[in-house]
Structure formats: C-alpha cells, structure tokens
Motif scaffolding. Sequence first.
Motif, PDB file in Angstrom:
ATOM      1  N   PHE A 163       0.831  -1.210   0.000  1.00 59.37           N
ATOM      2  CA  PHE A 163       0.000   0.000   0.000  1.00 59.37           C
ATOM      3  C   PHE A 163       0.867   1.263   0.000  1.00 59.37           C
ATOM      4  O   PHE A 163       0.564   2.228  -0.706  1.00 59.37           O
ATOM      5  CB  PHE A 163      -0.934   0.007   1.208  1.00 59.37           C
ATOM      6  CG  PHE A 163      -2.142  -0.865   1.058  1.00 59.37           C
ATOM      7  CD1 PHE A 163      -3.011  -0.704  -0.010  1.00 59.37           C
ATOM      8  CD2 PHE A 163      -2.433  -1.851   1.992  1.00 59.37           C
ATOM      9  CE1 PHE A 163      -4.142  -1.504  -0.153  1.00 59.37           C
ATOM     10  CE2 PHE A 163      -3.549  -2.651   1.872  1.00 59.37           C
ATOM     11  CZ  PHE A 163      -4.412  -2.476   0.798  1.00 59.37           C
ATOM     12  N   ALA A 164       1.925   1.268   0.807  1.00 56.69           N
ATOM     13  CA  ALA A 164       2.799   2.445   0.853  1.00 56.69           C
ATOM     14  C   ALA A 164       3.423   2.699  -0.514  1.00 56.69           C
ATOM     15  O   ALA A 164       3.517   3.850  -0.966  1.00 56.69           O
ATOM     16  CB  ALA A 164       3.883   2.257   1.915  1.00 56.69           C
ATOM     17  N   SER A 165       3.842   1.644  -1.182  1.00 55.38           N
ATOM     18  CA  SER A 165       4.416   1.784  -2.519  1.00 55.38           C
ATOM     19  C   SER A 165       3.376   2.299  -3.510  1.00 55.38           C
ATOM     20  O   SER A 165       3.664   3.176  -4.335  1.00 55.38           O
ATOM     21  CB  SER A 165       4.976   0.446  -3.008  1.00 55.38           C
ATOM     22  OG  SER A 165       6.145   0.098  -2.316  1.00 55.38           O
ATOM     23  N   HIS A 166       2.175   1.754  -3.427  1.00 56.34           N
ATOM     24  CA  HIS A 166       1.111   2.141  -4.359  1.00 56.34           C
ATOM     25  C   HIS A 166       0.761   3.619  -4.214  1.00 56.34           C
ATOM     26  O   HIS A 166       0.676   4.351  -5.210  1.00 56.34           O
ATOM     27  CB  HIS A 166      -0.120   1.281  -4.125  1.00 56.34           C
ATOM     28  CG  HIS A 166      -1.327   1.728  -4.883  1.00 56.34           C
ATOM     29  ND1 HIS A 166      -1.470   1.510  -6.242  1.00 56.34           N
ATOM     30  CD2 HIS A 166      -2.450   2.401  -4.482  1.00 56.34           C
ATOM     31  CE1 HIS A 166      -2.621   2.030  -6.647  1.00 56.34           C
ATOM     32  NE2 HIS A 166      -3.232   2.574  -5.604  1.00 56.34           N
ATOM     33  N   TYR A 167       0.538   4.064  -2.989  1.00 52.17           N
ATOM     34  CA  TYR A 167       0.064   5.431  -2.782  1.00 52.17           C
ATOM     35  C   TYR A 167       1.180   6.469  -2.890  1.00 52.17           C
ATOM     36  O   TYR A 167       0.896   7.641  -3.181  1.00 52.17           O
ATOM     37  CB  TYR A 167      -0.647   5.547  -1.431  1.00 52.17           C
ATOM     38  CG  TYR A 167      -2.007   4.910  -1.444  1.00 52.17           C
ATOM     39  CD1 TYR A 167      -3.075   5.528  -2.073  1.00 52.17           C
ATOM     40  CD2 TYR A 167      -2.221   3.667  -0.850  1.00 52.17           C
ATOM     41  CE1 TYR A 167      -4.333   4.939  -2.107  1.00 52.17           C
ATOM     42  CE2 TYR A 167      -3.473   3.071  -0.879  1.00 52.17           C
ATOM     43  CZ  TYR A 167      -4.523   3.709  -1.507  1.00 52.17           C
ATOM     44  OH  TYR A 167      -5.764   3.116  -1.558  1.00 52.17           O
ATOM     45  N   SER A 168       2.414   6.063  -2.670  1.00 52.66           N
ATOM     46  CA  SER A 168       3.524   7.027  -2.747  1.00 52.66           C
ATOM     47  C   SER A 168       4.276   6.967  -4.067  1.00 52.66           C
ATOM     48  O   SER A 168       4.981   7.915  -4.419  1.00 52.66           O
ATOM     49  CB  SER A 168       4.519   6.751  -1.620  1.00 52.66           C
ATOM     50  OG  SER A 168       5.203   5.515  -1.844  1.00 52.66           O
ATOM     51  N   GLU A 169       4.178   5.835  -4.763  1.00 50.21           N
ATOM     52  CA  GLU A 169       4.987   5.560  -5.959  1.00 50.21           C
ATOM     53  C   GLU A 169       6.480   5.616  -5.632  1.00 50.21           C
ATOM     54  O   GLU A 169       7.301   6.024  -6.446  1.00 50.21           O
ATOM     55  CB  GLU A 169       4.632   6.535  -7.093  1.00 50.21           C
ATOM     56  CG  GLU A 169       3.182   6.423  -7.535  1.00 50.21           C
ATOM     57  CD  GLU A 169       2.838   7.328  -8.703  1.00 50.21           C
ATOM     58  OE1 GLU A 169       3.646   8.217  -9.039  1.00 50.21           O
ATOM     59  OE2 GLU A 169       1.749   7.131  -9.295  1.00 50.21           O
TER      60      GLU A 169
END
Length: 202
Positions: free
Chosen positions: A111-117
Amino acid sequence: MTDEVVTYATLNRPEAFTQEQLGWVPWLHAPAVEELTDRQYDGLMDRSRAASDYFRLLARDPDILGARTRTDKDIFYNTKDGLPRAERELAAVATSRANGCVFCASVHARFASHYSERHDDVQRLLDEGLSADLGPRWNAIASAAQALAQTPPQLNAAHLRALGDVGLDALEISDVIHGAAFFNWANRLMLSLGEPEEPNLG
C-alpha cells in the motif's frame, strides 16, 4: 469443542521482508466460512474478510473484532484530514519491520508503494530497517513509529520535534502516533496466532 493446536513443520516460510503477497497460516483452527454467524459477520463488517483465516479466527470474539475493524478502517481510510494515506501506511510498515511481523509489513509495504509511488524507498525500509535513509520526512515518520514499537516505548520529545521540523502539523503527528500504536498491538496479535508462508506457485 476444544481447539486443536496445528503445527506445520514444512511451511514455506519467507526468508526476508518482502512486498510480495504472502499467505498466513493460523496455529488454531479458524471457523469455516459456512459456520460464521450473523454476529460474527457484523464483527467482520466487510463480508469479503471472511475469506481470510486470520479474520475468521478473530471472529471468535466478534465484539472485539468489530472494534478492531473500525479502528483499522478509520486509521487508513479516513484521510480527509491529517496524514496522507501513503505515510499512514509507511508508519505501519516501520512498526511491522521493527516488530518482525513479516506478513503485516508485506501488506502495508504494498500500500505504501502504491500510494507514494516510492517502491524502492519502501523496499529499502524493509531491507535495512531504521538505518534506511528515506529522506527527512519519511525518516522522521519511520523513526517515530519504530521508537513506539520498542519495549518500553522510546518515543520522546526529539521524535516529535523532528516530525514538526519536516512539516507535520499536530493532527498529522497524531496520525503517526495512533497508526504506529495500533500496529504495535496488531503485530503482536498476529505474531501470537500464526505465521506467514510463501505462496505455492507450483
């Protein structure tokens, strides 16, 4: 009926923190989907969660599960004010990394990767822990979250000043603290009830 403890000597356990999707195996039998009562579904709140062994196991105490689910949803989905979703997830990743909860870290790292790119920075946190250099703002969030995960907690005024120095206001700092505190508890619950496994892709 007495719960039977389940042991798995041949689990394909993950060898490192990862952003890949993992399975989770309970050490106690979770109720089957068809055994769940309406009260237990009320605790789950989202019927799709019945597919998870973990949530079905927690459904044995539906009132506590309901409180846990509402807290979880408020932390991660109620983002009208306060910290952005990516950084709420970051706090959960940092806490899970500090506690050694490989499964929780994998979920919230995605999720952190998805929302922050910022996939590479999230992976660096998984690989290196507190020593990872993620830039001033993420360093401050990760440091505060991991300080809260210690026993006894090591969060102090310096952590709060660091969060303020990188631009977080009082509500955003509160989100870091509450998200990390919740996951400090959630990690320990999950770690005491089962363990992660690599999916069987064969």
